[in-house]
Write an enzyme that holds these catalytic residues in place. Structure first.
Site, PDB file in Angstrom:
ATOM      1  N   LYS A 170       9.271   9.949  -2.688  1.00 10.92           N
ATOM      2  CA  LYS A 170       8.816   9.151  -3.837  1.00 10.92           C
ATOM      3  C   LYS A 170       7.288   9.177  -3.792  1.00 10.92           C
ATOM      4  O   LYS A 170       6.665   8.447  -3.030  1.00 10.92           O
ATOM      5  CB  LYS A 170       9.341   7.709  -3.709  1.00 10.92           C
ATOM      6  CG  LYS A 170       9.496   6.955  -5.023  1.00 10.92           C
ATOM      7  CD  LYS A 170       8.240   6.810  -5.845  1.00 10.92           C
ATOM      8  CE  LYS A 170       7.304   5.748  -5.307  1.00 10.92           C
ATOM      9  NZ  LYS A 170       6.012   5.732  -6.068  1.00 10.92           N
ATOM     10  N   GLY A 201       8.582   7.655  -9.670  1.00 14.13           N
ATOM     11  CA  GLY A 201       8.896   6.301 -10.119  1.00 14.13           C
ATOM     12  C   GLY A 201       7.903   5.291  -9.596  1.00 14.13           C
ATOM     13  O   GLY A 201       6.978   5.625  -8.847  1.00 14.13           O
ATOM     14  N   GLY A 203       6.504   2.041  -7.480  1.00 15.96           N
ATOM     15  CA  GLY A 203       6.687   1.572  -6.112  1.00 15.96           C
ATOM     16  C   GLY A 203       7.718   0.461  -5.974  1.00 15.96           C
ATOM     17  O   GLY A 203       8.674   0.585  -5.202  1.00 15.96           O
ATOM     18  N   PRO A 204       7.533  -0.629  -6.718  1.00 12.04           N
ATOM     19  CA  PRO A 204       8.455  -1.760  -6.532  1.00 12.04           C
ATOM     20  C   PRO A 204       9.889  -1.460  -6.989  1.00 12.04           C
ATOM     21  O   PRO A 204      10.798  -2.235  -6.694  1.00 12.04           O
ATOM     22  CB  PRO A 204       7.837  -2.864  -7.398  1.00 12.04           C
ATOM     23  CG  PRO A 204       6.410  -2.465  -7.585  1.00 12.04           C
ATOM     24  CD  PRO A 204       6.402  -0.962  -7.577  1.00 12.04           C
ATOM     25  N   GLY A 207      10.411   3.092  -5.081  1.00 10.28           N
ATOM     26  CA  GLY A 207       9.959   3.038  -3.686  1.00 10.28           C
ATOM     27  C   GLY A 207      10.765   2.027  -2.888  1.00 10.28           C
ATOM     28  O   GLY A 207      11.259   2.311  -1.788  1.00 10.28           O
ATOM     29  N   GLU A 245       1.426   4.773   7.944  1.00 13.49           N
ATOM     30  CA  GLU A 245       0.016   5.179   7.973  1.00 13.49           C
ATOM     31  C   GLU A 245      -0.692   4.271   6.986  1.00 13.49           C
ATOM     32  O   GLU A 245      -0.514   4.413   5.775  1.00 13.49           O
ATOM     33  CB  GLU A 245      -0.128   6.639   7.518  1.00 13.49           C
ATOM     34  CG  GLU A 245       0.475   7.653   8.433  1.00 13.49           C
ATOM     35  CD  GLU A 245      -0.278   7.812   9.745  1.00 13.49           C
ATOM     36  OE1 GLU A 245      -1.448   7.387   9.824  1.00 13.49           O
ATOM     37  OE2 GLU A 245       0.308   8.350  10.689  1.00 13.49           O
ATOM     38  N   CYS A 279      -8.458   7.053   3.860  1.00 13.75           N
ATOM     39  CA  CYS A 279      -8.114   5.960   4.776  1.00 13.75           C
ATOM     40  C   CYS A 279      -8.904   6.060   6.077  1.00 13.75           C
ATOM     41  O   CYS A 279      -9.187   5.058   6.712  1.00 13.75           O
ATOM     42  CB  CYS A 279      -6.618   5.932   5.032  1.00 13.75           C
ATOM     43  SG  CYS A 279      -5.916   7.524   5.372  1.00 13.75           S
TER      44      CYS A 279
HETATM   45  P1  NAD Z   1       0.292   1.193  -2.438  1.00 13.80           P
HETATM   46  O1  NAD Z   1       0.519   0.894  -1.029  1.00 13.80           O
HETATM   47  O2  NAD Z   1       0.709   0.181  -3.467  1.00 13.80           O
HETATM   48  O3  NAD Z   1       1.017   2.562  -2.843  1.00 13.80           O
HETATM   49  C1  NAD Z   1       1.399   3.583  -1.938  1.00 13.80           C
HETATM   50  C2  NAD Z   1       2.803   4.075  -2.247  1.00 13.80           C
HETATM   51  O4  NAD Z   1       3.728   3.011  -2.045  1.00 13.80           O
HETATM   52  C3  NAD Z   1       3.015   4.525  -3.692  1.00 13.80           C
HETATM   53  O5  NAD Z   1       3.914   5.628  -3.729  1.00 13.80           O
HETATM   54  C4  NAD Z   1       3.668   3.321  -4.328  1.00 13.80           C
HETATM   55  O6  NAD Z   1       4.450   3.636  -5.442  1.00 13.80           O
HETATM   56  C5  NAD Z   1       4.535   2.818  -3.200  1.00 13.80           C
HETATM   57  N1  NAD Z   1       4.919   1.408  -3.287  1.00 13.80           N
HETATM   58  C6  NAD Z   1       4.231   0.389  -3.871  1.00 13.80           C
HETATM   59  N2  NAD Z   1       4.918  -0.752  -3.754  1.00 13.80           N
HETATM   60  C7  NAD Z   1       6.054  -0.475  -3.081  1.00 13.80           C
HETATM   61  C8  NAD Z   1       7.176  -1.251  -2.640  1.00 13.80           C
HETATM   62  N3  NAD Z   1       7.240  -2.558  -2.878  1.00 13.80           N
HETATM   63  N4  NAD Z   1       8.148  -0.630  -1.947  1.00 13.80           N
HETATM   64  C9  NAD Z   1       8.081   0.671  -1.692  1.00 13.80           C
HETATM   65  N5  NAD Z   1       7.069   1.471  -2.093  1.00 13.80           N
HETATM   66  C10 NAD Z   1       6.066   0.904  -2.772  1.00 13.80           C
HETATM   67  O7  NAD Z   1      -1.232   1.541  -2.644  1.00 13.80           O
HETATM   68  P2  NAD Z   1      -2.101   1.386  -3.984  1.00 13.80           P
HETATM   69  O8  NAD Z   1      -1.820   0.120  -4.731  1.00 13.80           O
HETATM   70  O9  NAD Z   1      -1.941   2.623  -4.750  1.00 13.80           O
HETATM   71  O10 NAD Z   1      -3.549   1.261  -3.371  1.00 13.80           O
HETATM   72  C11 NAD Z   1      -4.038  -0.026  -2.995  1.00 13.80           C
HETATM   73  C12 NAD Z   1      -4.849   0.025  -1.730  1.00 13.80           C
HETATM   74  O11 NAD Z   1      -4.105   0.619  -0.677  1.00 13.80           O
HETATM   75  C13 NAD Z   1      -6.084   0.889  -1.784  1.00 13.80           C
HETATM   76  O12 NAD Z   1      -7.158   0.242  -2.356  1.00 13.80           O
HETATM   77  C14 NAD Z   1      -6.307   1.197  -0.343  1.00 13.80           C
HETATM   78  O13 NAD Z   1      -6.988   0.154   0.297  1.00 13.80           O
HETATM   79  C15 NAD Z   1      -4.936   1.296   0.196  1.00 13.80           C
HETATM   80  N6  NAD Z   1      -4.474   2.699   0.303  1.00 13.80           N
HETATM   81  C16 NAD Z   1      -4.492   3.270   1.518  1.00 13.80           C
HETATM   82  C17 NAD Z   1      -4.082   4.580   1.641  1.00 13.80           C
HETATM   83  C18 NAD Z   1      -4.076   5.261   2.960  1.00 13.80           C
HETATM   84  O14 NAD Z   1      -4.069   6.481   3.009  1.00 13.80           O
HETATM   85  N7  NAD Z   1      -4.056   4.552   4.065  1.00 13.80           N
HETATM   86  C19 NAD Z   1      -3.668   5.296   0.544  1.00 13.80           C
HETATM   87  C20 NAD Z   1      -3.649   4.683  -0.703  1.00 13.80           C
HETATM   88  C21 NAD Z   1      -4.046   3.370  -0.791  1.00 13.80           C
END
Ligand code: NAD
Length: 464
Positions: A170, A201, A203-204, A207, A245, A279
């Site tokens: 996903k 799709g 995340g919430p 995912g 990660e 990151c």
């Molecule tokens: P996020 O954690 O919301 O999204 C990452 C992935 O998780 C996406 O595929 C998303 O669809 C999915 N996701 C979101 N909610 C979920 C849920 N409840 N259950 C399962 N999967 C879910 O990240 P974001 O909102 O895109 O970014 C926000 C902050 O996260 C950034 O500002 C940054 O600080 C951090 N970030 C870190 C990394 C990293 O590589 N460590 C990468 C992206 C974002």
């Protein structure tokens, strides 16, 4: 504008079960460039079933044959490298040269490394009167972010397939197009149906359904700490394996005796790359009090060369742009001094933020503690080595870092005192085989190289 209406499940492109769509926006001009289906729990369920059905066959495929398929995948990705770079530039906004070198180049290297590892890894070992088998953990649910969209996919899918696992991916909603391109390459590489599946799709919805699915044996997640915590809790409740990660706030420590000009220039470049959406970025620069004023001047001059729209791209979306500007305003309100950039908007379309350097940052400030995920560097002053260690280790994170000194031995001795998963010594090069992952709240588990492969293996001991 392209309207994609299918997802890659069980070896073919199928329409989504529900009718929702996700708009993909080019962050450089704010235009919608495509739509993809917003997968539902039903789509995730179909994909997990396909992955489960394919698991026995793929797990029993000799590692040398799995290596051949991964080599074929590498061949397809190589043939389409320009398309990959163009796609990441369109949906993430990264400058094309950076997309070619990093967004396409790094995943190619990682894919090649797992073709090689699948062929050479010892999936069996002898310990006394035991034969220990390293077997695949099963079906992997991979949830990836948008910041290095293809790298983060390949860093999960390639070791999983090398290990004999099957996968449901996903990808992030902001960058689904390169994930689709990857699925096409998987198909062209002759990887059997069901071994790799793609569900685009939200995340919430998608995912969450994937993380919670009882048919998934391991959830591998890269993204924010907030979502990582939820996924960890879900996995813990079901005694499911999890790899996380998460974020970082890495320190770039410049010790007395280092080549200050080089350390500052490389440090600024490290933060500005990918518009600061990395990151492992070294977002805190720690400088000895005697060199601090000079470092501030050097950093401000270096940052001024990162012209938005030329050397530095936009942020991925309006929300991230607002979040990063909010942090810049917070830094000013807390008494830090802007020496380059600032929160003001730039003219024209695109989710750009001015590359910003803060001086007079103290360790307890929000901009020294929290992951900003934008082109924002904080310079902190230290008194002596012990003070530098205390500041460097003084956040909840521990993903990466750098140490600069007059010689490698001095820098390496300092690096041993850091609570972090990777440290670059005097500008050491990125190594795609070195384990990558976090101490503390930066995560659980390691990716890349042989350490990344073992995440997807479990052991069985036979006693003779
Ligand atoms: P996020 O954690 O919301 O999204 C990452 C992935 O998780 C996406 O595929 C998303 O669809 C999915 N996701 C979101 N909610 C979920 C849920 N409840 N259950 C399962 N999967 C879910 O990240 P974001 O909102 O895109 O970014 C926000 C902050 O996260 C950034 O500002 C940054 O600080 C951090 N970030 C870190 C990394 C990293 O590589 N460590 C990468 C992206 C974002």
């Amino acid at each position: 504008m392209k309207q994609h209406d299918a997802m890659y499940i069980d070896g073919s492109w199928r329409p989504a079960a529900g009718g929702g769509t996700i708009e993909v926006v080019n962050p450089a001009d704010e235009q919608v460039i495509a739509t993809v289906p917003a997968g539902s729990a039903a789509d995730v369920d179909a994909a997990v079933h396909a992955a489960r059905a394919a698991l026995p066959g793929w797990a029993a495929t000799p590692p040398g044959e799995r290596a051949d398929r991964l080599a074929a995948l590498h061949g397809r990705l190589t043939a389409r490298a320009d398309e990959i770079a163009g796609t990441v530039t369109a949906e993430l906004g990264a400058p094309l040269a950076f997309s070619q070198a990093v967004h396409a180049g790094v995943p190619l290297a990682v894919c090649a490394s797992y073709a090689e590892l699948a062929r050479t890894y010892a999936f069996e070992e002898k310990i006394g009167n035991s034969t220990v088998l390293h077997e695949p953990v099963g079906v992997v649910g991979a949830i990836t972010p948008w910041n290095y969209p293809l790298h983060q996919i390949v860093a999960k899918v390639a070791p999983a397939l090398a290990a004999g696992c099957t996968v449901v991916l996903k990808p992030a909603e902001d960058t689904p197009l390169v994930a689709r391109l990857f699925a096409e390459c998987v198909d062209e590489a002759g990887i059997p149906a069901g071994v790799f599946n793609l569900v685009t799709g939200l995340g919430p919805v998608a995912g969450q359904a994937l993380a919670a699915h009882e048919g998934v044996d391991l959830v591998s997640f890269t993204g924010s700490t907030a979502v990582g915590r939820r996924i960890g809790a879900l996995a813990g409740a079901e005694v499911k394996r999890v790899a996380l990660e998460l974020g970082g706030k890495s320190a770039n420590v410049i010790l007395p005796g280092a080549d200050l000009a080089r350390a500052v220039a490389v440090g600024v470049a490290n933060v500005m790359a990918n518009s600061g959406q990395t990151c492992s970025a070294w977002t805190r620069m720690l400088v000895h009090k005697d060199s601090y004023a000079e470092a501030v001047e050097l950093a401000a001059a270096a940052a001024a060369k990162y012209v938005p729209g030329e050397r530095v791209g936009p942020l991925v979306n309006a929300r991230q742009q607002g979040r990063v500007r909010g942090y810049i305003e917070q830094g000013i309100a807390q008494g830090a001094r802007v020496v380059a950039g600032g929160p003001e908007a730039l003219e024209g379309p695109g989710y750009y933020v001015r590359p910003t350097v803060f001086a007079d940052v103290t360790p307890e400030m929000g901009i020294a503690q929290e992951e900003i995920f934008g082109p924002v560097l904080a310079l902190l002053e230290y008194e002596d080595e012990d003070d530098a260690v205390r500041i460097a280790n003084g956040t909840v994170y521990g993903l990466a870092g750098a140490v600069w000194a007059g010689d490698d031995a001095t820098a390496a001795a300092f690096a041993r005192r850091l609570d972090t998963g990777q440290v670059d010594i005097n500008g050491g090069r990125f190594n795609p085989l070195a384990p990558f992952g976090g101490y503390k709240q930066s995560g659980i588990g390691r990716e890349l190289g042989p350490h990344g492969l073992t995440e997807y293996l479990q052991t069985k001991s036979l006693q003779f």
